[in-house]
Design an enzyme around this catalytic site. Structure first.
Site, PDB file in Angstrom:
ATOM      1  N   CYS A 162       0.793  -1.226   0.000  1.00 11.07           N
ATOM      2  CA  CYS A 162       0.000   0.000   0.000  1.00 11.07           C
ATOM      3  C   CYS A 162       0.830   1.283   0.000  1.00 11.07           C
ATOM      4  O   CYS A 162       0.271   2.375  -0.062  1.00 11.07           O
ATOM      5  CB  CYS A 162      -0.954  -0.004   1.185  1.00 11.07           C
ATOM      6  SG  CYS A 162      -1.915  -1.527   1.278  1.00 11.07           S
ATOM      7  N   HIS A 300      -3.150   7.639   6.251  1.00 11.06           N
ATOM      8  CA  HIS A 300      -3.253   6.361   5.550  1.00 11.06           C
ATOM      9  C   HIS A 300      -4.631   5.774   5.836  1.00 11.06           C
ATOM     10  O   HIS A 300      -5.328   5.350   4.917  1.00 11.06           O
ATOM     11  CB  HIS A 300      -2.140   5.425   6.022  1.00 11.06           C
ATOM     12  CG  HIS A 300      -2.132   4.101   5.320  1.00 11.06           C
ATOM     13  ND1 HIS A 300      -2.063   4.001   3.947  1.00 11.06           N
ATOM     14  CD2 HIS A 300      -2.191   2.827   5.794  1.00 11.06           C
ATOM     15  CE1 HIS A 300      -2.073   2.726   3.599  1.00 11.06           C
ATOM     16  NE2 HIS A 300      -2.162   1.993   4.702  1.00 11.06           N
ATOM     17  N   GLU A 311      -1.256   4.359  13.473  1.00 15.62           N
ATOM     18  CA  GLU A 311      -1.017   5.655  12.832  1.00 15.62           C
ATOM     19  C   GLU A 311      -1.321   6.802  13.796  1.00 15.62           C
ATOM     20  O   GLU A 311      -0.597   7.805  13.824  1.00 15.62           O
ATOM     21  CB  GLU A 311      -1.863   5.797  11.573  1.00 15.62           C
ATOM     22  CG  GLU A 311      -1.532   7.064  10.786  1.00 15.62           C
ATOM     23  CD  GLU A 311      -2.201   7.143   9.432  1.00 15.62           C
ATOM     24  OE1 GLU A 311      -1.860   8.042   8.646  1.00 15.62           O
ATOM     25  OE2 GLU A 311      -3.092   6.297   9.145  1.00 15.62           O
ATOM     26  N   LYS A 328      -9.988   7.460   2.253  1.00 17.92           N
ATOM     27  CA  LYS A 328     -10.339   6.102   1.830  1.00 17.92           C
ATOM     28  C   LYS A 328     -11.813   5.798   2.070  1.00 17.92           C
ATOM     29  O   LYS A 328     -12.362   4.878   1.460  1.00 17.92           O
ATOM     30  CB  LYS A 328      -9.455   5.077   2.542  1.00 17.92           C
ATOM     31  CG  LYS A 328      -8.011   5.070   2.034  1.00 17.92           C
ATOM     32  CD  LYS A 328      -7.174   4.018   2.736  1.00 17.92           C
ATOM     33  CE  LYS A 328      -5.781   3.896   2.137  1.00 17.92           C
ATOM     34  NZ  LYS A 328      -4.935   5.087   2.327  1.00 17.92           N
ATOM     35  N   HIS A 333      -9.805   1.741  -0.374  1.00 17.05           N
ATOM     36  CA  HIS A 333      -8.352   1.577  -0.313  1.00 17.05           C
ATOM     37  C   HIS A 333      -7.892   1.085  -1.680  1.00 17.05           C
ATOM     38  O   HIS A 333      -8.158  -0.058  -2.065  1.00 17.05           O
ATOM     39  CB  HIS A 333      -7.987   0.576   0.776  1.00 17.05           C
ATOM     40  CG  HIS A 333      -6.519   0.532   1.089  1.00 17.05           C
ATOM     41  ND1 HIS A 333      -5.570   1.056   0.240  1.00 17.05           N
ATOM     42  CD2 HIS A 333      -5.834   0.013   2.146  1.00 17.05           C
ATOM     43  CE1 HIS A 333      -4.362   0.865   0.766  1.00 17.05           C
ATOM     44  NE2 HIS A 333      -4.516   0.244   1.924  1.00 17.05           N
ATOM     45  N   PHE A 391       2.013  -3.372   3.879  1.00 18.53           N
ATOM     46  CA  PHE A 391       2.345  -4.633   4.528  1.00 18.53           C
ATOM     47  C   PHE A 391       3.863  -4.758   4.686  1.00 18.53           C
ATOM     48  O   PHE A 391       4.638  -4.257   3.874  1.00 18.53           O
ATOM     49  CB  PHE A 391       1.839  -5.798   3.685  1.00 18.53           C
ATOM     50  CG  PHE A 391       0.376  -6.113   3.872  1.00 18.53           C
ATOM     51  CD1 PHE A 391      -0.410  -5.405   4.748  1.00 18.53           C
ATOM     52  CD2 PHE A 391      -0.216  -7.141   3.153  1.00 18.53           C
ATOM     53  CE1 PHE A 391      -1.753  -5.699   4.927  1.00 18.53           C
ATOM     54  CE2 PHE A 391      -1.556  -7.451   3.312  1.00 18.53           C
ATOM     55  CZ  PHE A 391      -2.323  -6.733   4.196  1.00 18.53           C
TER      56      PHE A 391
END
Length: 413
Positions: A162, A300, A311, A328, A333, A391
């Protein structure tokens, strides 16, 4: 780092094709998620589909590249005069001096899924018209865009989950600063496929309703698809850029980039957000800015319980009440395209002086202690931090700003 100019940019996602449609949706706090109707995906989830992606094959001379991912890329390239801007740059610098650096996570894997349905029943061989190198191969996205414009400069695809679309900026910046190129097409493209949908479902990360980043009732992600592109160049005095709307004094710049790899876990962030924090600190350091200089944070914000907590811990360790939101909830996403798409959102916030809402979120989790924006509003926005965390702890933060508001000692020429 020396700032680089984002001379042209464009985005296509479920909230609209091109900047005008994207801006309207952001201003109106309107999302594009809908119940999943993707072919053969029998899942109770919501997705962000770009309508009409498969209506137009890729250009005839590039037919070997034809797949959903490259059709989406082509659709994105033809918005907002972006293709013309790249062609102008190629004429100005030469086709060998314009690079291509893009992010994706699954590339054209849907084409392989479709090919497997047509295997020879006796031998199991894939059909002869399946072109792995030009569709499924991760590099195929850069190869397609390079061929689309007839470019011969350096090209690469970053596939770091991502953070891919954000980390593409870092690769382009290194090439420009090394003097190997003068400009770069930078961005990300990711399209829907069964591998993605069922893969995230197997991880129990899909939400059964539209995702709600940072909401007290958040349950997981909604997957989307998008194509977002930038033309990245060194600042040029007196240059009128950005689809004819910006002068050299208010041009939008890439001020800072921060990368980290915490490798805490294959699919979970460091629980204290250490990797995210290092990426943010790196972006601030390269921009020559402090946390107080940031006017808005595009989070994010995946809407999974652990990611939003990590986050928020990273942000709260550095910032004090800076307005923030995750878009998002509007776009879903978009995985490998997310960093580029959200850089476009950040650039629009700078250009039009507003902060976009976190669509879908109604009750920000008080434990996370963020100044979470629930309704889009006008605001003085001089610098934006945009976070992308993938990831395996592959993290990247970007700082964008207006040229006439660069502070903290950043150089502009």
């Amino acid at each position: 780092m020396k700032p680089l100019q984002l001379t042209h940019f464009t985005a296509t996602s479920c909230i609209g094709r091109g900047l005008d449609a994207t801006l309207r949706a952001l201003r109106e706090s309107r999302g594009g998620l809908a119940p999943c109707r993707f072919e053969r995906a029998e899942l109770e989830t919501w997705i962000g589909t770009v309508d009409g992606v498969d209506d137009t094959p890729v250009r005839a001379d590039l037919s070997a590249f034809d797949c959903r991912n490259h059709r989406l890329a082509q659709l994105g390239l033809t918005q907002d005069g972006f293709a013309e801007a790249v062609e102008s740059a190629a004429a100005r610098y030469g086709v060998a001096r314009v690079g291509v650096f893009l992010g994706t996570s699954t590339s054209g894997i849907l084409q392989t899924e479709l090919a497997y349905r047509r295997r020879d029943p006796q031998s199991g061989a894939l059909p002869a018209d399946f072109h792995y190198a030009e569709t499924h191969n991760t590099y195929s996205l850069a190869a397609f865009v390079r061929a689309y414009f007839g470019l011969v400069g350096p090209a690469a695809v970053i596939s770091s989950a991502c953070s891919s679309g954000a980390k593409a900026f870092a690769s382009a910046r290194r090439m420009i600063e090394a003097g190997l190129i003068d400009a770069a097409v930078v961005g990300g493209v990711d399209s829907l496929c069964l591998t993605t949908l069922y893969g995230f479902n197997s991880l129990e990360l899909l939400s059964s309703e539209p995702c709600k980043p940072f909401d007290i009732t958040r349950k997981g992600i909604s997957i989307g698809e998008a194509a977002a592109f930038f033309l990245l160049e060194r600042p040029r005095n007196g240059h009128r850029a950005g689809m004819g709307t910006e002068t050299s004094d208010d041009a939008i710049l890439l001020l800072g980039i921060g990368e980290s790899s915490d490798a805490h876990h294959m699919s979970s962030p460091h629980p204290e957000g250490l990797g995210a924090r290092r990426a943010i600190e790196g972006a601030l350091a390269t921009a020559g800015l402090g946390p107080a200089d940031i006017d808005y944070v595009n989070l994010h914000g995946t809407a999974t319980p652990s990611n939003d907590v990590a986050e928020s811990l990273a942000l709260n360790a550095l910032f004090d009440g800076t307005p923030a939101s995750s878009t998002k909830g509007a776009t879903g996403h978009t995985l490998g395209a997310a960093g580029a798409l959200e850089a476009v959102v950040s650039a629009l916030a700078l250009r039009h002086q507003f902060v976009p809402a976190g669509v879908g979120t109604t009750q920000p989790d008080p434990v996370l202690q963020l100044d979470y924006v629930l309704a889009s509003r006008d605001a003085r926005v001089r610098t934006v931090l945009s976070n992308s965390f993938g990831f395996g702890g592959t993290n990247c933060s970007l700082i964008l700003g207006r040229r006439n508001s660069v502070r903290g000692g950043s150089e502009t020429s």
